[in-house]
Design a protein around this motif. Structure first.
Motif, short mmCIF file in Angstrom:
data_model
loop_
_atom_site.label_atom_id
_atom_site.label_comp_id
_atom_site.label_asym_id
_atom_site.label_seq_id
_atom_site.Cartn_x
_atom_site.Cartn_y
_atom_site.Cartn_z
N ILE A 1 0.77 -1.28 -0.10
CA ILE A 1 -0.06 0.06 0.02
C ILE A 1 1.03 1.22 0.07
N VAL A 2 1.00 1.84 -1.02
CA VAL A 2 1.69 3.39 -1.14
C VAL A 2 0.72 4.52 -0.81
N GLY A 3 1.27 5.64 -0.82
CA GLY A 3 0.59 6.83 -0.36
C GLY A 3 -0.22 7.24 -1.24
N CYS A 4 0.43 7.59 -2.72
CA CYS A 4 -0.54 8.10 -3.63
C CYS A 4 -0.17 7.72 -4.98
N GLN A 5 -0.93 8.13 -6.09
CA GLN A 5 -0.59 7.54 -7.24
C GLN A 5 0.68 7.75 -7.87
N GLU A 6 1.26 8.98 -7.55
CA GLU A 6 2.72 8.94 -8.19
C GLU A 6 3.83 8.07 -7.41
N ASP A 7 3.30 7.63 -6.27
CA ASP A 7 4.26 6.35 -5.51
C ASP A 7 3.89 5.29 -6.39
N ALA A 8 2.93 5.02 -6.69
CA ALA A 8 2.70 3.80 -7.83
C ALA A 8 3.54 3.82 -8.88
N PHE A 9 3.37 4.87 -9.61
CA PHE A 9 4.24 5.10 -10.77
C PHE A 9 5.65 4.92 -10.61
N ASP A 10 6.23 5.41 -9.45
CA ASP A 10 7.62 5.22 -9.07
C ASP A 10 7.78 3.84 -8.71
N LEU A 11 6.93 3.15 -8.27
CA LEU A 11 7.18 1.84 -7.73
C LEU A 11 7.16 0.94 -9.28
N MET A 12 6.33 1.19 -10.07
CA MET A 12 6.35 0.44 -11.43
C MET A 12 7.92 0.75 -12.11
N ARG A 13 8.30 1.86 -12.15
CA ARG A 13 9.57 2.27 -12.89
C ARG A 13 10.83 1.46 -12.08
N THR A 14 10.74 1.44 -10.73
CA THR A 14 11.68 0.70 -10.00
C THR A 14 11.64 -0.64 -10.18
N GLU A 15 10.43 -1.35 -10.11
CA GLU A 15 10.42 -2.72 -10.09
C GLU A 15 10.07 -3.48 -11.56
N LEU A 16 9.75 -2.67 -12.64
CA LEU A 16 9.48 -3.30 -13.57
C LEU A 16 10.08 -2.53 -14.70
N GLY A 17 10.89 -1.44 -14.52
CA GLY A 17 11.60 -0.72 -15.44
C GLY A 17 11.07 0.20 -16.27
N GLU A 18 9.77 0.27 -16.42
CA GLU A 18 9.13 1.26 -16.87
C GLU A 18 7.61 1.22 -16.56
N ILE A 19 6.89 2.05 -16.84
CA ILE A 19 5.25 1.84 -16.50
C ILE A 19 5.02 0.86 -17.61
N PRO A 20 4.24 -0.23 -17.35
CA PRO A 20 3.85 -1.09 -18.06
C PRO A 20 3.04 -0.89 -19.29
N ARG A 21 2.82 -1.41 -20.37
CA ARG A 21 2.06 -1.11 -21.66
C ARG A 21 0.62 -1.22 -21.32
N GLY A 22 0.09 -2.11 -20.06
CA GLY A 22 -1.13 -2.25 -19.76
C GLY A 22 -1.20 -2.10 -18.37
N PHE A 23 -1.81 -1.14 -17.90
CA PHE A 23 -2.16 -1.05 -16.38
C PHE A 23 -3.42 -0.30 -16.01
N ASN A 24 -4.21 -0.64 -15.00
CA ASN A 24 -5.39 0.00 -14.66
C ASN A 24 -5.44 0.19 -13.41
#
Length: 221
Positions: free
Chosen positions: A164-187
């Motif tokens: 559970i992250v604080g805000c949507q910006e944290d979710a994007f940062d987590l994607m970049r850190t763990e996946l390397g980029e924002i995935p092609r498909g996310f909801n």
């Protein structure tokens, strides 16, 4: 014409009208990426120190229902209780990432595959959750099909409390850190599907699940 080809043609015409040659495209992309890397975050809301409490509050506001268990091994029994309480089928489709949990011991028949029209219940994990809005973030990939949280009438989510992250910006940062980029498909999903198009009357399940039930797993949190 494919969307990507149409987009490139439109952008090419814009560059032509602006008298910018094709060679500038690479430099512009590099400049945009540099700007994104350097740009500081804007103002963010204060959600307090207890992200789990804030997530629970906001998720319930969005008409999700919640349950909590201590360990992953307890999650299937919690799912079974929910399905029984709502007179729902004890069969479901599930993410491949949830294979290995004791579904059969909980009296559930679970198939790890994408849903079909006749499937009424889906079981998924999620990439993370957002405390600010009570939303769930899903990243599409092998074994984590987008249709699993879009098609069945009932969507049950197993949420690791540590994600559970604080805000949507944290979710994007987590994607970049763990996946390397924002995935092609996310909801990002905030409660059951709904619409107010007809006379501003809210109707649930208009474009997706009627029910979203979240089982929070606190193991390790």
């Amino acid at each position: 014409m494919e969307t990507s080809q149409a987009r490139e043609r439109i952008l090419a015409r814009i560059r032509q009208q602006q008298r910018r040659d094709e060679a500038s495209k690479t430099a512009e992309a590099r400049e945009a990426e540099d700007w994104l890397q350097r740009r500081p975050r804007g103002p963010l809301p204060d959600i307090g120190g207890d992200r789990l409490a804030r997530f629970r509050e906001m998720a319930q506001r969005m008409q999700s229902t919640l349950d909590e268990v201590f360990s992953w091994s307890e999650a299937p029994a919690a799912v079974a209780r929910y399905l029984e309480a709502h007179a729902l089928p004890r069969s479901a489709v599930a993410y491949e990432t949830l294979d290995g949990l004791p579904w059969l011991s909980a009296g559930l028949a679970v198939e790890h595959r994408p849903p079909r029209d006749e499937d009424l219940v889906s079981l998924t994990g999620c990439f993370c959750a957002v405390a600010e809005t009570g939303s769930l973030v899903f990243a599409t990939g092998p074994g984590t099909w987008a249709t699993a949280h879009l098609l069945p009438e009932t969507h049950v989510v197993l949420l690791d409390a540590r994600r559970i992250v604080g805000c949507q910006e944290d979710a994007f940062d987590l994607m970049r850190t763990e996946l390397g980029e924002i995935p092609r498909g996310f909801n990002t999903v905030s409660g059951p599907s709904r619409t107010g198009d007809i006379e501003q009357t809210i109707v649930l399940g208009a474009h997706g699940p009627y029910r979203v039930h979240i089982v929070i797993v606190r193991e390790g949190a």
